[in-house]
Write a protein that holds these residues in place. Structure first.
Motif, PDB file in Angstrom:
ATOM      1  N   ILE A 594      52.322  17.342  11.486  1.00 18.45           N
ATOM      2  CA  ILE A 594      50.925  17.437  11.892  1.00 18.45           C
ATOM      3  C   ILE A 594      50.188  18.342  10.908  1.00 18.45           C
ATOM      4  CG2 ILE A 594      49.311  18.154  13.696  1.00 18.45           C
ATOM      5  CD1 ILE A 594      50.970  15.723  14.423  1.00 18.45           C
ATOM      6  N   ALA A 595      49.046  17.859  10.403  1.00 18.79           N
ATOM      7  CA  ALA A 595      48.194  18.669   9.530  1.00 18.79           C
ATOM      8  C   ALA A 595      46.797  18.722  10.127  1.00 18.79           C
ATOM      9  CB  ALA A 595      48.146  18.066   8.125  1.00 18.79           C
ATOM     10  N   ASP A 596      46.167  19.879  10.043  1.00 20.07           N
ATOM     11  CA  ASP A 596      44.835  20.081  10.619  1.00 20.07           C
ATOM     12  C   ASP A 596      43.844  20.493   9.535  1.00 20.07           C
ATOM     13  OD1 ASP A 596      45.851  19.528  13.111  1.00 20.07           O
ATOM     14  OD2 ASP A 596      45.996  21.617  13.732  1.00 20.07           O
ATOM     15  N   ARG A 597      42.583  20.148   9.795  1.00 19.73           N
ATOM     16  CA  ARG A 597      41.481  20.586   8.943  1.00 19.73           C
ATOM     17  C   ARG A 597      40.377  21.107   9.836  1.00 19.73           C
ATOM     18  NH1 ARG A 597      36.462  19.014   7.138  1.00 19.73           N
ATOM     19  NH2 ARG A 597      35.985  19.432   4.933  1.00 19.73           N
ATOM     20  N   GLN A 598      39.998  22.343   9.642  1.00 19.65           N
ATOM     21  CA  GLN A 598      38.867  22.881  10.383  1.00 19.65           C
ATOM     22  C   GLN A 598      37.580  22.241   9.888  1.00 19.65           C
ATOM     23  OE1 GLN A 598      39.405  24.804  13.084  1.00 19.65           O
ATOM     24  NE2 GLN A 598      41.560  24.408  12.542  1.00 19.65           N
ATOM     25  N   ALA A 599      36.501  22.419  10.614  1.00 19.89           N
ATOM     26  CA  ALA A 599      35.254  21.697  10.342  1.00 19.89           C
ATOM     27  C   ALA A 599      34.827  21.792   8.882  1.00 19.89           C
ATOM     28  CB  ALA A 599      34.143  22.211  11.261  1.00 19.89           C
ATOM     29  N   GLU A 600      34.927  22.976   8.278  1.00 19.17           N
ATOM     30  CA  GLU A 600      34.477  23.141   6.890  1.00 19.17           C
ATOM     31  C   GLU A 600      35.582  23.668   5.986  1.00 19.17           C
ATOM     32  OE1 GLU A 600      31.699  21.862   6.293  1.00 19.17           O
ATOM     33  OE2 GLU A 600      31.027  21.697   8.377  1.00 19.17           O
ATOM     34  N   GLY A 601      36.812  23.630   6.459  1.00 26.09           N
ATOM     35  CA  GLY A 601      37.894  24.198   5.671  1.00 26.09           C
ATOM     36  C   GLY A 601      38.750  23.161   4.985  1.00 26.09           C
ATOM     37  N   GLY A 602      39.955  23.579   4.583  1.00 25.44           N
ATOM     38  CA  GLY A 602      40.897  22.681   3.925  1.00 25.44           C
ATOM     39  C   GLY A 602      41.993  22.251   4.871  1.00 25.44           C
ATOM     40  N   TRP A 603      42.845  21.383   4.388  1.00 27.71           N
ATOM     41  CA  TRP A 603      43.957  20.878   5.181  1.00 27.71           C
ATOM     42  C   TRP A 603      45.160  21.810   5.071  1.00 27.71           C
ATOM     43  CZ3 TRP A 603      43.753  16.668   8.329  1.00 27.71           C
ATOM     44  CH2 TRP A 603      42.684  15.782   8.162  1.00 27.71           C
ATOM     45  N   ARG A 604      45.915  21.904   6.159  1.00 25.34           N
ATOM     46  CA  ARG A 604      47.195  22.604   6.104  1.00 25.34           C
ATOM     47  C   ARG A 604      48.125  22.030   7.162  1.00 25.34           C
ATOM     48  NH1 ARG A 604      48.106  26.900   9.718  1.00 25.34           N
ATOM     49  NH2 ARG A 604      46.414  27.224  11.237  1.00 25.34           N
ATOM     50  N   VAL A 605      49.410  22.026   6.856  1.00 24.70           N
ATOM     51  CA  VAL A 605      50.412  21.589   7.824  1.00 24.70           C
ATOM     52  C   VAL A 605      50.535  22.652   8.898  1.00 24.70           C
ATOM     53  CG1 VAL A 605      52.857  21.068   8.172  1.00 24.70           C
ATOM     54  CG2 VAL A 605      51.667  20.200   6.137  1.00 24.70           C
ATOM     55  N   THR A 606      50.390  22.241  10.163  1.00 24.91           N
ATOM     56  CA  THR A 606      50.404  23.204  11.272  1.00 24.91           C
ATOM     57  C   THR A 606      51.640  23.100  12.149  1.00 24.91           C
ATOM     58  OG1 THR A 606      49.090  21.660  12.595  1.00 24.91           O
ATOM     59  CG2 THR A 606      47.898  23.368  11.372  1.00 24.91           C
ATOM     60  N   SER A 607      52.318  21.971  12.142  1.00 24.92           N
ATOM     61  CA  SER A 607      53.533  21.848  12.955  1.00 24.92           C
ATOM     62  C   SER A 607      54.360  20.669  12.485  1.00 24.92           C
ATOM     63  CB  SER A 607      53.202  21.688  14.445  1.00 24.92           C
ATOM     64  OG  SER A 607      52.420  20.539  14.665  1.00 24.92           O
ATOM     65  N   GLN A 608      55.608  20.683  12.899  1.00 23.16           N
ATOM     66  CA  GLN A 608      56.549  19.630  12.537  1.00 23.16           C
ATOM     67  C   GLN A 608      57.444  19.380  13.730  1.00 23.16           C
ATOM     68  OE1 GLN A 608      58.408  19.446   8.506  1.00 23.16           O
ATOM     69  NE2 GLN A 608      60.304  19.821   9.610  1.00 23.16           N
ATOM     70  N   GLY A 609      57.561  18.133  14.154  1.00 16.29           N
ATOM     71  CA  GLY A 609      58.349  17.814  15.335  1.00 16.29           C
ATOM     72  C   GLY A 609      59.830  17.851  15.063  1.00 16.29           C
ATOM     73  N   GLU A 610      60.602  17.970  16.143  1.00 14.22           N
ATOM     74  CA  GLU A 610      62.049  17.874  16.003  1.00 14.22           C
ATOM     75  C   GLU A 610      62.396  16.460  15.552  1.00 14.22           C
ATOM     76  OE1 GLU A 610      64.258  17.641  19.813  1.00 14.22           O
ATOM     77  OE2 GLU A 610      62.299  17.952  20.750  1.00 14.22           O
ATOM     78  N   SER A 611      63.449  16.331  14.785  1.00 17.02           N
ATOM     79  CA  SER A 611      63.774  15.054  14.177  1.00 17.02           C
ATOM     80  C   SER A 611      64.320  14.077  15.205  1.00 17.02           C
ATOM     81  CB  SER A 611      64.792  15.248  13.057  1.00 17.02           C
ATOM     82  OG  SER A 611      65.124  14.013  12.473  1.00 17.02           O
ATOM     83  N   ILE A 612      63.740  12.862  15.245  1.00 17.07           N
ATOM     84  CA  ILE A 612      64.267  11.779  16.073  1.00 17.07           C
ATOM     85  C   ILE A 612      64.529  10.542  15.223  1.00 17.07           C
ATOM     86  CG2 ILE A 612      63.223  12.554  18.234  1.00 17.07           C
ATOM     87  CD1 ILE A 612      60.994  10.460  17.751  1.00 17.07           C
ATOM     88  N   GLY A 613      64.430  10.686  13.898  1.00 16.57           N
ATOM     89  CA  GLY A 613      64.611   9.540  13.020  1.00 16.57           C
ATOM     90  C   GLY A 613      63.430   8.590  13.130  1.00 16.57           C
ATOM     91  N   GLY A 614      63.695   7.328  12.877  1.00  9.20           N
ATOM     92  CA  GLY A 614      62.633   6.337  12.970  1.00  9.20           C
ATOM     93  C   GLY A 614      61.819   6.241  11.694  1.00  9.20           C
ATOM     94  N   TYR A 615      60.731   5.478  11.753  1.00  7.31           N
ATOM     95  CA  TYR A 615      59.881   5.218  10.594  1.00  7.31           C
ATOM     96  C   TYR A 615      58.601   4.595  11.109  1.00  7.31           C
ATOM     97  CZ  TYR A 615      62.267   0.883  11.629  1.00  7.31           C
ATOM     98  OH  TYR A 615      62.789  -0.191  12.299  1.00  7.31           O
TER      99      TYR A 615
END
Length: 712
Positions: A594-615
């Protein structure tokens, strides 16, 4: 009729495992010689037909979904159109003494057949030598094909047409599937494999190939048809082939010409089949071929390792004796699958969309998908019930891949998709973006739609239009509709319409510093809380971002996101206050990021889920302060997550499905996740909070709990 195990004559039976995709760990029982696994429950509600060019195509490009189909207990049929005879030498070209090996095409074709049979038997039973019945059969009068049926799981069958292959990847060749499709030759001969029950060659016309594939569809009545890629992307530098007849000229692409032609024949057969009476509707999935070697790997390491294990069986990597002097596998593949980028990817040409479920003004949900090449609509029988009507046709013809439903401010809906126009006298083979607007309601409350309108393509050249991506549409605060697609050059093109006016011409979005980008398909677009339109798309290294300056304006390049590489498809939603949230998958691990961008800011990765595989694409929604995710796991099940402000833990339960989940809010503001099953029926789960019990049980289309159906 022959009964064979591997290549030798043998009698015996086995049992087939059910539901699990990963090998169950069963072992040989020395006292009986049988594979010990739970018998598969016969699945009569779904059926699969896989159409490919060569014996290894489905193992490289359709797995793990091929194995999941085989192990589901449903009828799973694979049609191999060519012999894949190559030069007849069953060895790698760099092997010592290769040039001195004799050309034995019938034997090499049989070795490839043996390899596919052994890999398929392993996927179905765990025993690569599980016996088969081999016979000849007729699909159309006057022609014979080889039919193989797995004795331990007779719903698993292989059909070999044995048309000669092109024998070269791209160089134009008259006597090939592509030559037959384009009309460069009036007929194409078959090749007789060693020890085949089919004892003579046959000459197929173009229409006879289409009729043969149509006959397969009529015989098996599939709910899912899988093909290779009809729309591979072009090579950056086009090779030149001197003396090429004009009928064979064309754009060279990142795939084998047999792959592409087999997909075109499959499309023509499907169009013919859909024009005839048949028992149940069909969904179609197409798989990217050699092009995956140029893209980030989409499978996690464990899934890749298992896929390679199956390919090693096909490639006769261990040299075990199957009893057939022709050979027990394809040594041109051998044990090199671990070294090729084809093994660590599975990519659908249609990247999916989560925006196929929308609320109606009366509080019920409507869902849309493509079956039989036409748009279909389901409506909840009562708001919040999770019980769905039978599908109602919403028009269209030869629609492909995916369908987006856009909801306007007045509650009316508009559908977007892609249509393939098959070649005919005076009609060029091409693709075009199409749309249909709601005109009213049918008895029972389902929305009705007007005729489908062509929006054309950013590419006027028909052959270039074949590479145009799948449309993503968004409505601005002022009511302007913007439609975005990947274009031939790998950029993003847009077409807009304000109110009831005319559509603008296709316009390519700019790029930062005017440097061109070459994106993968799987872009997304969404509106933020300030009325700005955002577009995101990934290339092989990062994510690109465009943003409009205000209502009614076309998005312009935004600052570099500096986000890491993604496996392709992205999902974008608005956050409170004008921010945006993005879901994607990380290469190699397949973890959801998950990556977030504030209204006037830049993007940054904010979280990463536990791995369940898939695609594949991850469905994402913000329901108030709750973040909802729906993603495929390593067993092909849809898994759900809901957390306060950020992703929560994944629910343990999941359901088999195809495509991307749809997410919408019901009349009470609860998130509802909807999936389309392999049987063409809907299932849904409704949010009730956050954490590990964030959703209700999965409910089938008729309101039954899926857990009860699967246990019965």
């Amino acid at each position: 009729m022959l009964q064979v195990a591997g290549g030798g004559l043998i009698a015996g039976t086995g049992a087939v495992g059910a539901w699990q995709w990963l090998a169950p760990g069963a072992v040989k029982d020395d006292s009986s010689g049988r594979f010990t696994a739970s018998p598969a429950r016969a699945a009569v509600s779904e059926s699969y037909v896989h159409i490919m060019a060569h014996a290894d195509d489905s193992l490289y490009f359709m797995n793990p979904e091929l194995e999941q189909a085989i192990r589901s207990g449903a009828p799973a049929v694979t049609v191999c159109m060519t012999g894949g005879e190559s030069d007849g030498r069953n060895a790698l070209s760099r092997s010592p003494g290769y040039a001195q090996l004799p050309e034995k095409r019938p034997e090499f074709v049989r070795a490839r057949i043996n390899g596919l049979r052994e890999a398929t038997a392993h996927m179905a039973t765990g025993d690569w030598l599980s016996p088969w019945t081999v016979e000849k059969t007729s699909l159309v009068p006057g022609f014979e094909v080889e039919l193989q049926t797995l004795k331990a799981a007779p719903q698993v069958q292989l059909i070999f047409m044995e048309l000669v292959e092109a024998r070269v990847m791209r160089a134009p060749r008259k006597d090939s599937l592509r030559g037959l499709w384009l009309g460069a030759t009036p007929s194409l001969t078959t090749l007789v494999p060693a020890a085949s029950p089919v004892e003579r060659t046959f000459q197929y016309s173009r229409q006879q190939v289409v009729d043969s594939l149509t006959a397969v569809l009529e015989r098996y009545q599939p709910t899912v048809v899988r093909t290779l890629d009809p729309n591979p992307t072009h090579l950056p530098k086009q090779p030149q082939y001197a003396g090429t007849p004009s009928v064979l000229e064309g754009i060279a692409r990142h795939d084998h010409q047999d792959h592409t032609a087999s997909a075109h024949f499959a499309q023509a057969a499907l169009a013919q089949y859909w024009g005839r009476k048949h028992a149940r509707p069909t969904a179609v999935d197409s798989y990217v071929g050699y092009e995956v070697a140029m893209l980030p790997n989409s499978l996690d390491k464990a899934t890749t390792a298992h896929k390679i294990e199956i390919l090693d069986i096909y490639g006769w990597a261990d040299g075990r004796d199957c009893g057939d002097p022709a050979g027990c596998g394809d040594r041109k593949v051998g044990n090199r699958s671990k070294d090729t980028r084809w093994s660590d990817n599975l990519r659908h040409r249609a990247t999916g969309t989560q925006r196929w479920v929308q609320p109606l003004p009366d509080g019920r949900l409507a869902a849309f998908a493509i079956l039989d090449g036409r748009a279909q609509c389901w409506v909840e029988t009562r708001a919040g019930s999770g019980v769905w009507s039978k599908p109602v046709p919403a028009g269209g013809s030869l629609l492909e891949g995916q369908l987006q439903a856009l909801r306007h401010a007045d509650g009316s809906l508009q559908l977007f998709s892609v249509r393939t126009v098959l070649p005919a006298p005076g009609t060029a083979h091409r693709r075009e973006v199409v749309t249909a607007s709601q005109t009213g309601r049918l008895p029972g409350g389902a929305p009705s739609f007007g005729s489908w309108e062509s929006l054309g393509s950013p590419e006027e050249e028909p052959e270039r239009s074949m590479e145009v991506g799948y449309p993503v549409a968004v409505t601005g605060q002022d009511g302007t509709v913007h439609v975005f697609v990947k274009n031939w050059a790998g950029g993003v093109s847009c077409r807009s319409r304000s109110g009831g006016g005319d559509w603008t011409e296709w316009e390519e979005l700019g790029t930062e510093s005017d440097r061109p980008v070459r994106i993968e398909d799987g872009l997304d677009a969404a509106l933020d809380g300030k009325g700005r339109v955002h577009v995101v798309a990934a290339d092989t290294k990062t994510v690109h971002h465009w943003m409009s300056s205000g209502p009614g304006t076309v998005p312009e390049p935004a600052a570099a996101t500096r986000l890491p590489a993604a496996t392709g498809p992205l999902t974008l939603v608005a956050l409170p206050g004008g921010g945006m949230r993005l879901a994607m998958r990380r290469p190699t691990t397949s973890q959801v990021v998950i990556a977030d961008r504030q209204a006037e800011g830049g993007w940054r990765v904010t979280s990463q889920g536990e791995s369940i595989g898939g695609y594949g694409r991850v469905a994402l929604a913000q329901a108030g302060g709750t973040t909802v995710l729906a993603a495929r796991d390593d067993k092909g099940r849809m898994r759900l997550s809901a957390g306060a402000g950020r992703p929560g833990p994944w629910q343990e339960e999941g359901v088999p499905h195809r495509g991307t989940a749809g997410i919408a809010q019901d009349a009470k503001g609860r998130p509802v996740v909807v999936v389309l099953g392999m049987d063409g029926r809907l299932s849904s789960a409704r949010g009730r909070g956050t954490g590990r019990s964030a959703f209700t049980d999965w409910i089938a289309h008729d309101g039954s709990a899926l857990s009860e159906l699967q246990d019965s």
